[in-house]
Design a protein around this motif. Structure first.
Motif, PDB file in Angstrom:
ATOM      1  N   PHE A  96       0.843  -1.541   0.251  1.00  0.00           N
ATOM      2  CA  PHE A  96       0.255   0.111   0.110  1.00  0.00           C
ATOM      3  C   PHE A  96       0.839   1.485   0.207  1.00  0.00           C
ATOM      4  CE2 PHE A  96      -2.053  -3.086   2.459  1.00  0.00           C
ATOM      5  CZ  PHE A  96      -3.676  -3.355   1.124  1.00  0.00           C
ATOM      6  N   ASP A  97       0.319   2.006  -0.697  1.00  0.00           N
ATOM      7  CA  ASP A  97       1.041   3.608  -0.483  1.00  0.00           C
ATOM      8  C   ASP A  97       1.004   4.101   0.450  1.00  0.00           C
ATOM      9  OD1 ASP A  97       1.576   3.640  -2.947  1.00  0.00           O
ATOM     10  OD2 ASP A  97      -0.135   4.445  -3.763  1.00  0.00           O
ATOM     11  N   SER A  98      -0.233   3.651   1.312  1.00  0.00           N
ATOM     12  CA  SER A  98       0.259   4.727   2.755  1.00  0.00           C
ATOM     13  C   SER A  98      -0.714   3.974   3.950  1.00  0.00           C
ATOM     14  CB  SER A  98      -0.812   6.272   3.061  1.00  0.00           C
ATOM     15  OG  SER A  98      -1.958   5.218   2.350  1.00  0.00           O
ATOM     16  N   PHE A  99      -0.033   3.921   5.401  1.00  0.00           N
ATOM     17  CA  PHE A  99      -0.937   2.955   6.602  1.00  0.00           C
ATOM     18  C   PHE A  99      -2.334   3.480   6.644  1.00  0.00           C
ATOM     19  CE2 PHE A  99      -2.599   2.848  10.555  1.00  0.00           C
ATOM     20  CZ  PHE A  99      -2.367   1.326  11.068  1.00  0.00           C
ATOM     21  N   ALA A 100      -3.359   4.182   6.037  1.00  0.00           N
ATOM     22  CA  ALA A 100      -4.068   4.650   5.837  1.00  0.00           C
ATOM     23  C   ALA A 100      -4.728   3.689   5.262  1.00  0.00           C
ATOM     24  CB  ALA A 100      -4.813   5.609   5.400  1.00  0.00           C
ATOM     25  N   ASP A 101      -4.515   3.012   4.243  1.00  0.00           N
ATOM     26  CA  ASP A 101      -4.952   2.573   2.920  1.00  0.00           C
ATOM     27  C   ASP A 101      -4.613   0.999   3.471  1.00  0.00           C
ATOM     28  OD1 ASP A 101      -5.406   4.324   1.875  1.00  0.00           O
ATOM     29  OD2 ASP A 101      -3.807   4.266   0.205  1.00  0.00           O
ATOM     30  N   ALA A 102      -3.535   0.652   3.939  1.00  0.00           N
ATOM     31  CA  ALA A 102      -3.313  -1.004   4.454  1.00  0.00           C
ATOM     32  C   ALA A 102      -4.466  -0.894   6.079  1.00  0.00           C
ATOM     33  CB  ALA A 102      -1.710  -0.849   5.225  1.00  0.00           C
ATOM     34  N   TYR A 103      -4.773   0.385   7.009  1.00  0.00           N
ATOM     35  CA  TYR A 103      -5.194   0.172   7.944  1.00  0.00           C
ATOM     36  C   TYR A 103      -6.719  -0.774   7.650  1.00  0.00           C
ATOM     37  CZ  TYR A 103      -8.105   0.955  11.793  1.00  0.00           C
ATOM     38  OH  TYR A 103      -8.703   1.954  13.341  1.00  0.00           O
ATOM     39  N   THR A 104      -7.479   0.399   6.214  1.00  0.00           N
ATOM     40  CA  THR A 104      -8.453   0.090   5.736  1.00  0.00           C
ATOM     41  C   THR A 104      -8.783  -1.384   4.967  1.00  0.00           C
ATOM     42  OG1 THR A 104      -8.876   2.493   5.402  1.00  0.00           O
ATOM     43  CG2 THR A 104     -10.528   0.896   4.595  1.00  0.00           C
ATOM     44  N   SER A 105      -7.677  -1.661   4.781  1.00  0.00           N
ATOM     45  CA  SER A 105      -7.665  -3.037   3.775  1.00  0.00           C
ATOM     46  C   SER A 105      -7.859  -4.517   4.888  1.00  0.00           C
ATOM     47  CB  SER A 105      -6.785  -2.889   2.778  1.00  0.00           C
ATOM     48  OG  SER A 105      -6.541  -4.515   2.592  1.00  0.00           O
ATOM     49  N   GLY A 106      -7.480  -3.945   5.754  1.00  0.00           N
ATOM     50  CA  GLY A 106      -6.805  -4.761   6.796  1.00  0.00           C
ATOM     51  C   GLY A 106      -8.487  -5.057   7.687  1.00  0.00           C
ATOM     52  N   LEU A 107      -8.937  -4.231   7.409  1.00  0.00           N
ATOM     53  CA  LEU A 107     -10.224  -4.048   8.372  1.00  0.00           C
ATOM     54  C   LEU A 107     -11.495  -5.096   7.908  1.00  0.00           C
ATOM     55  CD1 LEU A 107     -10.926  -0.831   9.791  1.00  0.00           C
ATOM     56  CD2 LEU A 107     -10.055  -3.218  10.852  1.00  0.00           C
ATOM     57  N   ARG A 108     -11.050  -4.695   6.094  1.00  0.00           N
ATOM     58  CA  ARG A 108     -12.535  -4.982   4.926  1.00  0.00           C
ATOM     59  C   ARG A 108     -12.346  -6.872   4.833  1.00  0.00           C
ATOM     60  NH1 ARG A 108     -11.351  -0.805   2.052  1.00  0.00           N
ATOM     61  NH2 ARG A 108     -13.135   0.614   1.690  1.00  0.00           N
ATOM     62  N   GLU A 109     -10.960  -6.944   5.361  1.00  0.00           N
ATOM     63  CA  GLU A 109     -10.675  -7.931   5.390  1.00  0.00           C
ATOM     64  C   GLU A 109     -10.972  -9.544   6.651  1.00  0.00           C
ATOM     65  OE1 GLU A 109      -7.232  -9.954   3.937  1.00  0.00           O
ATOM     66  OE2 GLU A 109      -5.885  -7.573   3.358  1.00  0.00           O
ATOM     67  N   VAL A 110     -10.406  -8.458   7.744  1.00  0.00           N
ATOM     68  CA  VAL A 110     -11.817  -9.126   9.061  1.00  0.00           C
ATOM     69  C   VAL A 110     -12.942  -9.398   8.314  1.00  0.00           C
ATOM     70  CG1 VAL A 110     -11.984  -9.318  11.250  1.00  0.00           C
ATOM     71  CG2 VAL A 110      -9.037  -8.897  10.165  1.00  0.00           C
ATOM     72  N   LEU A 111     -13.563  -8.531   8.315  1.00  0.00           N
ATOM     73  CA  LEU A 111     -14.833  -8.193   7.768  1.00  0.00           C
ATOM     74  C   LEU A 111     -15.808  -9.250   7.216  1.00  0.00           C
ATOM     75  CD1 LEU A 111     -16.127  -4.213   8.090  1.00  0.00           C
ATOM     76  CD2 LEU A 111     -16.293  -6.185  10.051  1.00  0.00           C
ATOM     77  N   ASP A 112     -14.585  -9.611   5.928  1.00  0.00           N
ATOM     78  CA  ASP A 112     -15.163 -10.354   4.908  1.00  0.00           C
ATOM     79  C   ASP A 112     -14.750 -11.617   4.915  1.00  0.00           C
ATOM     80  OD1 ASP A 112     -16.817  -8.101   3.889  1.00  0.00           O
ATOM     81  OD2 ASP A 112     -15.054  -7.626   2.467  1.00  0.00           O
ATOM     82  N   GLY A 113     -14.428 -11.971   5.543  1.00  0.00           N
ATOM     83  CA  GLY A 113     -13.563 -13.271   5.640  1.00  0.00           C
ATOM     84  C   GLY A 113     -12.453 -13.853   6.956  1.00  0.00           C
TER      85      GLY A 113
END
Length: 331
Positions: free
Chosen positions: A4-21
């Motif tokens: 990811f370009d930024s920590f904000a992008d990594a953070y958001t993506s990780g939350l979505r991964e936990v929510l989805d899977g």
């Protein structure tokens, strides 16, 4: 590994991964663990096993969300406390309620990351690793330990979430790898990520090189079932990337900036504890030499005024970005 370009992008993506899977896991029952609220309640959670991410630019270290505002004073307080190698509980408790519940003796936090990396076990592991890399840039014996064997035999309220960190100098840029045994992905990752990305920048400056990628690996990457709605609110909204002034890029200037940060944090916190508004006024009126330390001064002094009941005085720093200035104003 996702990048990811930024920590904000990594953070958001990780939350979505936990929510989805994320897999559902029943509550920890250990009365010494916050995962059971120290034996007071069930806290089932969702997790991903062996989750990793990479951030290209560790200077983009803030994730700013209106659904879950970042506690910027705690970011600076935690960083100063860690870089100074301390383990007192009163410093984090100044910025964050509940810190004392992790302390076995109500005075210290036995698992404090900075203490274990910088002052415990007779020396500064990060400093030793930096010197080893300076002498031999291809070295791989560059792992700083946080977790230690004795942690598996103690009956303690604090078992460090971090295992350790490893540094690699490759193509004249410093890569920093953080290994977590357990990462609370919603409310704790923004502070762990900030801390280690700033330590990454500091170590790079000590070597006189640019910081390369930041890598974060977690044995378990999780949040609790009662936080699912909040996680959804964060991911449904906008999470903005925030940056702070870079630390100076030479060893001497970087060390001076860190010393200034540590001194400002301690001075402002002690003035607030004493109710000494005259001392706070002096901090408010005196610009720090390093731009990074000056933004910390503005944030920490504003927070101290709020602690003393002054809801109107906001200290500014010309080095603060608009996003960071908004965070300080909103304290």
């Amino acid at each position: 590994m996702p990048e990811f370009d930024s920590f904000a992008d990594a953070y958001t993506s990780g939350l979505r991964e936990v929510l989805d899977g994320g897999a559902s896991v029943p509550s920890v029952r250990d009365p010494h663990s916050k995962a059971s609220d120290f034996g007071q309640k069930d806290r089932p959670y969702r997790e991903l096993i062996a989750h990793s991410f990479r951030v290209r630019d560790p200077r983009k270290s803030l994730a700013i969300s209106s659904a879950l505002p970042v506690n910027l004073p705690y970011c600076f307080g935690l960083l100063a406390w860690s870089l100074d190698g301390r383990n007192d509980v009163d410093t984090p408790a100044h910025y964050r309620r509940g810190a004392h519940e992790y302390s076995d003796d109500q005075h210290t936090l036995s698992g404090a990351f900075g203490h274990r990396l910088i002052t415990a076990a007779g020396g500064d592991q990060v400093g030793a690793i930096v010197e080893r890399i300076r002498q031999d840039p291809a070295h791989r014996r560059t792992f700083g330990l946080v977790l230690e064997p004795a942690d598996n035999f103690r009956r303690s309220r604090e078992y460090p979430c971090a295992v350790g960190v490893q540094l690699f100098l490759r193509e004249d840029r410093l890569t920093w790898l953080t290994v977590m045994r357990a990462q609370q992905a919603l409310t704790v990752l923004p502070y762990d990520g900030f801390l280690f990305m700033l330590m990454h920048q500091w170590a790079a400056a000590l070597l006189g090189v640019e910081p390369g990628p930041y890598i974060h690996q977690s044995g378990t990457f999780h949040f609790y079932d009662n936080e699912i709605d909040l996680a959804r609110s964060v991911t449904a909204g906008t999470v903005t990337s925030g940056s702070l002034p870079a630390l100076p890029d030479t060893p001497e200037a970087a060390q001076a900036a860190v010393r200034e940060l540590v001194d400002v944090e301690r001075g402002v916190r002690e003035a607030a504890a004493a109710g000494d508004t005259a001392a706070l006024d002096r901090f408010a009126d005196t610009k720090a030499e390093a731009e990074f330390a000056d933004v910390a001064r503005a944030c920490l002094t504003t927070f101290a005024y709020r602690k003393l009941g002054d809801s109107t005085t906001t200290v500014d720093s010309p080095a603060a970005t608009a996003e960071v200035r908004d965070l300080i104003t909103a304290l």
